[in-house]
Design a protein around this motif. Structure first.
Motif, PDB file in Angstrom:
ATOM      1  N   TRP A 148      29.565   7.030 -12.855  1.00  0.00           N
ATOM      2  CA  TRP A 148      29.545   6.297 -11.333  1.00  0.00           C
ATOM      3  C   TRP A 148      30.670   6.951 -10.630  1.00  0.00           C
ATOM      4  O   TRP A 148      32.031   7.095 -10.986  1.00  0.00           O
ATOM      5  CB  TRP A 148      29.912   4.988 -11.817  1.00  0.00           C
ATOM      6  N   GLY A 149      30.261   7.247  -9.329  1.00  0.00           N
ATOM      7  CA  GLY A 149      31.272   7.899  -8.568  1.00  0.00           C
ATOM      8  C   GLY A 149      31.416   9.417  -8.573  1.00  0.00           C
ATOM      9  O   GLY A 149      32.371  10.113  -7.912  1.00  0.00           O
ATOM     10  N   ARG A 150      31.017   9.828  -9.547  1.00  0.00           N
ATOM     11  CA  ARG A 150      31.242  11.576  -9.850  1.00  0.00           C
ATOM     12  C   ARG A 150      30.096  12.098  -8.822  1.00  0.00           C
ATOM     13  O   ARG A 150      28.942  11.963  -9.296  1.00  0.00           O
ATOM     14  CB  ARG A 150      31.081  11.996 -11.190  1.00  0.00           C
ATOM     15  N   PRO A 151      30.543  13.261  -8.237  1.00  0.00           N
ATOM     16  CA  PRO A 151      29.641  13.997  -7.248  1.00  0.00           C
ATOM     17  C   PRO A 151      28.724  14.591  -8.325  1.00  0.00           C
ATOM     18  O   PRO A 151      28.642  15.332  -9.146  1.00  0.00           O
ATOM     19  CB  PRO A 151      30.586  15.107  -6.576  1.00  0.00           C
ATOM     20  N   GLU A 152      27.314  14.010  -7.911  1.00  0.00           N
ATOM     21  CA  GLU A 152      26.195  14.877  -8.347  1.00  0.00           C
ATOM     22  C   GLU A 152      25.542  15.609  -7.429  1.00  0.00           C
ATOM     23  O   GLU A 152      25.074  15.216  -6.234  1.00  0.00           O
ATOM     24  CB  GLU A 152      25.186  13.715  -8.872  1.00  0.00           C
ATOM     25  N   ASP A 208      28.702  15.229   5.138  1.00  0.00           N
ATOM     26  CA  ASP A 208      29.397  16.710   5.332  1.00  0.00           C
ATOM     27  C   ASP A 208      29.692  17.477   4.129  1.00  0.00           C
ATOM     28  O   ASP A 208      30.823  18.069   4.140  1.00  0.00           O
ATOM     29  CB  ASP A 208      30.627  16.536   6.358  1.00  0.00           C
ATOM     30  N   GLY A 209      29.169  17.142   3.257  1.00  0.00           N
ATOM     31  CA  GLY A 209      29.042  17.950   1.741  1.00  0.00           C
ATOM     32  C   GLY A 209      30.289  17.601   1.060  1.00  0.00           C
ATOM     33  O   GLY A 209      30.606  18.119   0.086  1.00  0.00           O
ATOM     34  N   ALA A 210      31.083  16.477   1.346  1.00  0.00           N
ATOM     35  CA  ALA A 210      32.429  15.823   0.556  1.00  0.00           C
ATOM     36  C   ALA A 210      32.093  14.691   0.336  1.00  0.00           C
ATOM     37  O   ALA A 210      31.662  13.889   1.425  1.00  0.00           O
ATOM     38  CB  ALA A 210      33.549  16.231   0.994  1.00  0.00           C
ATOM     39  N   PRO A 211      32.651  13.859  -0.612  1.00  0.00           N
ATOM     40  CA  PRO A 211      32.508  12.313  -0.841  1.00  0.00           C
ATOM     41  C   PRO A 211      33.536  11.763   0.241  1.00  0.00           C
ATOM     42  O   PRO A 211      34.605  12.244   0.702  1.00  0.00           O
ATOM     43  CB  PRO A 211      33.506  12.253  -2.252  1.00  0.00           C
ATOM     44  N   ILE A 212      33.214  10.510   0.683  1.00  0.00           N
ATOM     45  CA  ILE A 212      34.036   9.564   1.464  1.00  0.00           C
ATOM     46  C   ILE A 212      34.755   9.015   0.456  1.00  0.00           C
ATOM     47  O   ILE A 212      34.199   8.240  -0.375  1.00  0.00           O
ATOM     48  CB  ILE A 212      33.112   8.967   2.276  1.00  0.00           C
ATOM     49  N   VAL A 213      36.147   9.132   0.617  1.00  0.00           N
ATOM     50  CA  VAL A 213      36.980   8.214  -0.406  1.00  0.00           C
ATOM     51  C   VAL A 213      37.748   7.131   0.272  1.00  0.00           C
ATOM     52  O   VAL A 213      38.158   7.240   1.255  1.00  0.00           O
ATOM     53  CB  VAL A 213      38.176   9.276  -0.992  1.00  0.00           C
ATOM     54  N   ASN A 214      37.123   5.940  -0.217  1.00  0.00           N
ATOM     55  CA  ASN A 214      37.397   4.776   0.567  1.00  0.00           C
ATOM     56  C   ASN A 214      38.647   4.164  -0.385  1.00  0.00           C
ATOM     57  O   ASN A 214      39.042   4.621  -1.449  1.00  0.00           O
ATOM     58  CB  ASN A 214      36.389   3.783   0.458  1.00  0.00           C
ATOM     59  N   MET A 247      24.561   6.035  -3.286  1.00  0.00           N
ATOM     60  CA  MET A 247      25.671   6.837  -2.699  1.00  0.00           C
ATOM     61  C   MET A 247      27.033   6.672  -3.650  1.00  0.00           C
ATOM     62  O   MET A 247      27.476   7.908  -3.741  1.00  0.00           O
ATOM     63  CB  MET A 247      26.038   6.576  -1.245  1.00  0.00           C
ATOM     64  N   GLN A 248      27.132   5.281  -3.978  1.00  0.00           N
ATOM     65  CA  GLN A 248      28.186   5.178  -5.057  1.00  0.00           C
ATOM     66  C   GLN A 248      28.069   5.801  -6.277  1.00  0.00           C
ATOM     67  O   GLN A 248      29.110   6.526  -6.626  1.00  0.00           O
ATOM     68  CB  GLN A 248      28.377   3.670  -5.191  1.00  0.00           C
ATOM     69  N   ALA A 249      27.012   5.692  -6.824  1.00  0.00           N
ATOM     70  CA  ALA A 249      26.510   6.299  -7.956  1.00  0.00           C
ATOM     71  C   ALA A 249      26.657   7.568  -8.250  1.00  0.00           C
ATOM     72  O   ALA A 249      27.197   8.375  -9.122  1.00  0.00           O
ATOM     73  CB  ALA A 249      25.203   5.809  -8.540  1.00  0.00           C
ATOM     74  N   VAL A 250      26.291   8.382  -7.120  1.00  0.00           N
ATOM     75  CA  VAL A 250      26.302   9.959  -7.190  1.00  0.00           C
ATOM     76  C   VAL A 250      27.496  10.452  -6.386  1.00  0.00           C
ATOM     77  O   VAL A 250      27.452  11.705  -6.181  1.00  0.00           O
ATOM     78  CB  VAL A 250      25.016  10.590  -6.514  1.00  0.00           C
ATOM     79  N   GLY A 251      28.262   9.576  -5.980  1.00  0.00           N
ATOM     80  CA  GLY A 251      29.798  10.311  -5.656  1.00  0.00           C
ATOM     81  C   GLY A 251      29.732  10.703  -4.239  1.00  0.00           C
ATOM     82  O   GLY A 251      30.789  10.985  -3.684  1.00  0.00           O
ATOM     83  N   MET A 252      28.753  10.210  -3.253  1.00  0.00           N
ATOM     84  CA  MET A 252      28.845  10.511  -2.072  1.00  0.00           C
ATOM     85  C   MET A 252      29.845   9.708  -1.414  1.00  0.00           C
ATOM     86  O   MET A 252      30.410  10.089  -0.438  1.00  0.00           O
ATOM     87  CB  MET A 252      27.491  10.354  -1.485  1.00  0.00           C
ATOM     88  N   VAL A 253      30.274   8.610  -1.879  1.00  0.00           N
ATOM     89  CA  VAL A 253      31.305   7.600  -1.544  1.00  0.00           C
ATOM     90  C   VAL A 253      31.941   7.454  -2.807  1.00  0.00           C
ATOM     91  O   VAL A 253      31.473   7.147  -3.648  1.00  0.00           O
ATOM     92  CB  VAL A 253      30.857   6.376  -0.687  1.00  0.00           C
ATOM     93  N   ASP A 254      33.195   7.252  -2.732  1.00  0.00           N
ATOM     94  CA  ASP A 254      34.124   6.945  -4.061  1.00  0.00           C
ATOM     95  C   ASP A 254      34.565   5.560  -3.518  1.00  0.00           C
ATOM     96  O   ASP A 254      35.449   5.463  -2.937  1.00  0.00           O
ATOM     97  CB  ASP A 254      35.352   8.027  -4.127  1.00  0.00           C
ATOM     98  N   ASP A 255      33.926   4.563  -4.384  1.00  0.00           N
ATOM     99  CA  ASP A 255      34.224   3.242  -4.263  1.00  0.00           C
ATOM    100  C   ASP A 255      34.950   2.635  -5.352  1.00  0.00           C
ATOM    101  O   ASP A 255      35.132   1.325  -5.559  1.00  0.00           O
ATOM    102  CB  ASP A 255      33.092   2.189  -3.820  1.00  0.00           C
ATOM    103  N   HIS A 256      35.558   3.519  -6.323  1.00  0.00           N
ATOM    104  CA  HIS A 256      36.524   2.945  -7.385  1.00  0.00           C
ATOM    105  C   HIS A 256      37.704   2.249  -6.427  1.00  0.00           C
ATOM    106  O   HIS A 256      38.239   2.981  -5.670  1.00  0.00           O
ATOM    107  CB  HIS A 256      36.879   4.295  -8.171  1.00  0.00           C
ATOM    108  N   LEU A 257      38.225   1.169  -7.018  1.00  0.00           N
ATOM    109  CA  LEU A 257      39.352   0.518  -6.499  1.00  0.00           C
ATOM    110  C   LEU A 257      40.546   1.398  -6.515  1.00  0.00           C
ATOM    111  O   LEU A 257      40.452   2.177  -7.550  1.00  0.00           O
ATOM    112  CB  LEU A 257      39.472  -0.799  -7.228  1.00  0.00           C
ATOM    113  N   THR A 258      41.475   1.145  -5.778  1.00  0.00           N
ATOM    114  CA  THR A 258      42.606   2.246  -5.607  1.00  0.00           C
ATOM    115  C   THR A 258      43.284   2.056  -6.971  1.00  0.00           C
ATOM    116  O   THR A 258      44.050   3.044  -7.215  1.00  0.00           O
ATOM    117  CB  THR A 258      43.553   1.680  -4.475  1.00  0.00           C
ATOM    118  N   ASP A 259      43.457   1.020  -7.609  1.00  0.00           N
ATOM    119  CA  ASP A 259      44.212   1.109  -8.965  1.00  0.00           C
ATOM    120  C   ASP A 259      43.379   1.217 -10.212  1.00  0.00           C
ATOM    121  O   ASP A 259      43.837   1.498 -11.235  1.00  0.00           O
ATOM    122  CB  ASP A 259      45.087  -0.311  -9.132  1.00  0.00           C
ATOM    123  N   CYS A 260      42.226   1.726  -9.828  1.00  0.00           N
ATOM    124  CA  CYS A 260      41.119   2.341 -11.012  1.00  0.00           C
ATOM    125  C   CYS A 260      41.406   3.657 -11.239  1.00  0.00           C
ATOM    126  O   CYS A 260      41.877   4.531 -10.545  1.00  0.00           O
ATOM    127  CB  CYS A 260      39.835   2.234 -10.525  1.00  0.00           C
TER     128      CYS A 260
END
Length: 195
Positions: A32-36, A132-138, A177-190
């Motif tokens: 989850w969250g790893r770019p695929e 734009d080809g790179a994950p959005i890191v929230n 999008m979360q699952a394939v890493g287009m967005v990184d929605d892991h919480l900041t302390d994960c």
């Protein structure tokens, strides 16, 4: 107060949603969250997210091997040729979610995938072009901050539907999008946040 899970015996903090089930923890840690970027894998993940509609993700995750067997490895070339006999076979398969609409939607989506390919469009390049080809890191600190959908998932949802894909509403698309890493929605302390 952060909603990440407490420190696990392995020394890692994780997003609370994965709990302690080893199956779910492994999914959180390894997928989850790893770019695929593999187009076929992206098609599979979009279909599985569509099958999840109205269900818990762990249900789909536990049936994933059954889905892969039933849908011939989610090869769009094969799935696009499924006819009524295949739909009937799948409706009798207890190893998957037996919804006629979702099964027929996966077939229709395979045909949309192939139509894109036949026009020279790479499914991975198409999807990743929306970020734009790179994950959005929230930088979410709590689960309550994570949205169910975003304006971007609404835009992608509309475009997928326009192209003939089904079961791809804005909420499903954001989960994808979360699952394939287009967005990184892991919480900041994960321990998986940002990487």
């Amino acid at each position: 107060m952060s909603e990440s899970a407490p420190l696990h015996p392995d020394g890692h903090r994780r997003c609370r949603w994965c709990g302690t089930d080893p199956f779910y923890v492994a999914y959180h840690d390894d997928e989850w969250g790893r770019p695929e970027r593999d187009p076929r894998a992206l098609y599979e993940k979009l279909m599985l997210d569509g099958f999840q509609a109205g269900l818990a993700w762990i249900t789909i995750l536990r049936k994933r091997d059954g889905f892969r067997a039933a849908f011939q490895g989610f090869d769009p070339e094969i799935v696009a040729r499924f006819g009524e006999d295949d739909v009937a076979r799948l409706l009798g398969d207890a190893g998957i979610v037996r919804s006629r609409l979702k099964i027929e939607g996966a077939v229709k989506s395979a045909r949309a995938y192939l139509a894109m390919r036949d026009r020279g469009e790479d499914f991975s390049d198409y999807l990743w072009g929306f970020v734009d080809g790179a994950p959005i890191v929230n930088r979410w600190r709590e689960i309550a901050e994570v949205p169910a959908s975003t304006p971007l998932s609404e835009t992608l949802s509309r475009d997928l539907k326009r192209r003939g894909f089904t079961f791809c509403g804005p909420v499903i698309v954001y989960a994808f999008m979360q699952a394939v890493g287009m967005v990184d929605d892991h919480l900041t302390d994960c321990f998986r946040h940002g990487g």
